[in-house]
Design a protein around this motif. Structure first.
Motif, mmCIF file in Angstrom:
data_model
loop_
_atom_site.group_PDB
_atom_site.id
_atom_site.type_symbol
_atom_site.label_atom_id
_atom_site.label_comp_id
_atom_site.label_asym_id
_atom_site.label_seq_id
_atom_site.Cartn_x
_atom_site.Cartn_y
_atom_site.Cartn_z
ATOM 1 N N ILE A 1 -0.049 -2.543 -1.655
ATOM 2 C CA ILE A 1 0.209 -1.507 -0.192
ATOM 3 C C ILE A 1 0.686 -0.311 -0.941
ATOM 4 O O ILE A 1 0.576 0.794 -0.822
ATOM 5 C CB ILE A 1 1.066 -2.028 0.912
ATOM 6 C CG1 ILE A 1 -0.058 -3.482 1.046
ATOM 7 C CG2 ILE A 1 0.784 -1.032 2.004
ATOM 8 C CD1 ILE A 1 -1.564 -2.923 1.529
ATOM 9 N N ARG A 2 1.810 -0.336 -1.962
ATOM 10 C CA ARG A 2 2.735 0.448 -1.860
ATOM 11 C C ARG A 2 2.134 1.369 -3.165
ATOM 12 O O ARG A 2 2.552 2.758 -2.914
ATOM 13 C CB ARG A 2 4.919 0.011 -2.800
ATOM 14 C CG ARG A 2 5.472 -0.193 -1.668
ATOM 15 C CD ARG A 2 6.620 -0.118 -1.919
ATOM 16 N NE ARG A 2 6.631 -1.781 -3.170
ATOM 17 C CZ ARG A 2 6.908 -3.140 -2.727
ATOM 18 N NH1 ARG A 2 6.761 -3.233 -1.285
ATOM 19 N NH2 ARG A 2 6.582 -4.081 -3.490
ATOM 20 N N HIS A 3 1.222 1.408 -4.238
ATOM 21 C CA HIS A 3 0.713 1.887 -4.647
ATOM 22 C C HIS A 3 -0.151 2.667 -4.104
ATOM 23 O O HIS A 3 -0.151 3.981 -4.598
ATOM 24 C CB HIS A 3 -0.049 0.905 -5.716
ATOM 25 C CG HIS A 3 -0.877 1.662 -6.671
ATOM 26 N ND1 HIS A 3 -0.244 1.556 -7.901
ATOM 27 C CD2 HIS A 3 -2.072 1.801 -6.662
ATOM 28 C CE1 HIS A 3 -1.387 2.851 -8.941
ATOM 29 N NE2 HIS A 3 -3.084 2.003 -8.175
ATOM 30 N N ARG A 4 -1.254 1.682 -2.526
ATOM 31 C CA ARG A 4 -1.989 2.816 -2.326
ATOM 32 C C ARG A 4 -1.275 3.627 -1.563
ATOM 33 O O ARG A 4 -2.267 4.887 -1.366
ATOM 34 C CB ARG A 4 -2.598 1.917 -1.502
ATOM 35 C CG ARG A 4 -3.520 0.610 -2.068
ATOM 36 C CD ARG A 4 -5.026 -0.066 -1.345
ATOM 37 N NE ARG A 4 -5.273 -1.072 -1.858
ATOM 38 C CZ ARG A 4 -6.100 -1.502 -1.482
ATOM 39 N NH1 ARG A 4 -6.084 -1.573 0.151
ATOM 40 N NH2 ARG A 4 -6.835 -2.506 -1.749
ATOM 41 N N LEU A 5 -0.690 3.852 -1.220
ATOM 42 C CA LEU A 5 0.154 5.091 -0.449
ATOM 43 C C LEU A 5 0.784 5.710 -1.900
ATOM 44 O O LEU A 5 0.768 7.187 -0.758
ATOM 45 C CB LEU A 5 1.961 4.440 -0.376
ATOM 46 C CG LEU A 5 1.893 3.254 0.994
ATOM 47 C CD1 LEU A 5 3.152 3.134 1.368
ATOM 48 C CD2 LEU A 5 1.435 4.783 2.620
ATOM 49 N N ALA A 6 1.239 5.375 -2.654
ATOM 50 C CA ALA A 6 1.344 6.309 -3.822
ATOM 51 C C ALA A 6 0.627 7.343 -4.021
ATOM 52 O O ALA A 6 0.573 8.379 -5.073
ATOM 53 C CB ALA A 6 2.262 5.425 -5.113
ATOM 54 N N GLU A 7 -0.917 6.791 -4.094
ATOM 55 C CA GLU A 7 -1.823 6.968 -4.885
ATOM 56 C C GLU A 7 -2.550 8.006 -3.485
ATOM 57 O O GLU A 7 -3.790 8.462 -3.859
ATOM 58 C CB GLU A 7 -2.757 6.089 -5.244
ATOM 59 C CG GLU A 7 -2.301 5.850 -6.272
ATOM 60 C CD GLU A 7 -2.742 6.649 -7.500
ATOM 61 O OE1 GLU A 7 -3.221 7.115 -7.764
ATOM 62 O OE2 GLU A 7 -1.412 6.173 -8.827
ATOM 63 N N GLY A 8 -2.395 8.027 -2.488
ATOM 64 C CA GLY A 8 -2.764 8.826 -1.340
ATOM 65 C C GLY A 8 -4.341 8.150 -0.190
ATOM 66 O O GLY A 8 -5.048 8.727 0.315
ATOM 67 N N GLN A 9 -4.357 6.486 -0.632
ATOM 68 C CA GLN A 9 -4.990 5.424 -0.588
ATOM 69 C C GLN A 9 -4.746 5.119 0.952
ATOM 70 O O GLN A 9 -5.775 4.645 1.301
ATOM 71 C CB GLN A 9 -5.742 5.006 -1.361
ATOM 72 C CG GLN A 9 -5.930 5.538 -2.705
ATOM 73 C CD GLN A 9 -6.309 4.127 -3.914
ATOM 74 O OE1 GLN A 9 -6.091 3.115 -3.787
ATOM 75 N NE2 GLN A 9 -6.785 4.803 -4.722
#
Length: 191
Positions: free
Chosen positions: A99-107
């Motif tokens: 989830i944190r990765h998707r937030l960082a990627e704008g997903q």
């Protein structure tokens, strides 16, 4: 308070009335200034142009309803229904780091609040993210806050049929995410 409890229950919001009132108070405190004078935000030339097209920049009159009240209520509901990183991860069956990765990627869209990320619930289904969400979010203008994006995604749009449907419902029904991306790309620009 009983009327507020009933209204919250009808709206499907799982929050105590006093907690909701605290959320509204917090959202209202974030508005500044308390008694805005719209004309103060513009130069003399800008005020003249805006006035020439009929925009009223006069201060709020005594006894006049504060037009910001609806925004405060919407912001409180958005905050109350938002998921934490852990809640979003549990909902879609992934690790919180994804989830944190998707937030960082704008997903995924979210904001920092109360020491952690909050993710608006409109972008999730019961067990996954909204189909086509990454395509849509890639075209959201960077200056558009979560409340504006949430309002757009949950408001029926005439460009999506007759009768109009919300962008969220469009995506849930298998509609092309590129159509929503094109609509969202102009958020915040004059019509």
């Amino acid at each position: 308070m009983s009327a507020l409890r009933s209204a919250l229950a009808r709206a499907g919001l799982r929050v105590e009335a006093d907690e909701f009132v605290a959320l509204v108070e917090d959202a209202a405190k974030r508005l500044s200034p308390v008694d805005p004078r719209p004309g103060d935000y513009f130069s003399v030339e800008q005020r003249a142009v805006l006035g020439s097209v009929g925009l009223d920049l006069s201060p709020q009159r005594h006894g006049e309803r504060d037009v910001r009240a609806r925004t405060v209520a919407l912001q409180a509901v958005l905050r109350d229904t938002a998921l934490t990183v852990a809640g979003a991860a549990e909902r879609i069956g992934v690790d919180a780091s994804r989830i944190r990765h998707r937030l960082a990627e704008g997903q995924l869209v979210g904001w920092k609040d109360r020491g952690g990320w909050r993710l608006p619930v409109w972008q999730f289904t019961d067990d996954d993210v909204l189909p086509g969400l990454a395509t849509v979010l890639a075209d959201v203008p960077a200056d558009q806050p979560a409340l504006v994006v949430a309002a757009f995604m949950t408001t029926p749009q005439a460009a999506l049929g007759d009768p109009p449907v919300t962008p969220r419902d469009w995506l849930l029904a298998g509609g092309a995410p590129e159509k929503i991306a094109a609509l969202v790309s102009v958020l915040g620009t004059p019509a």
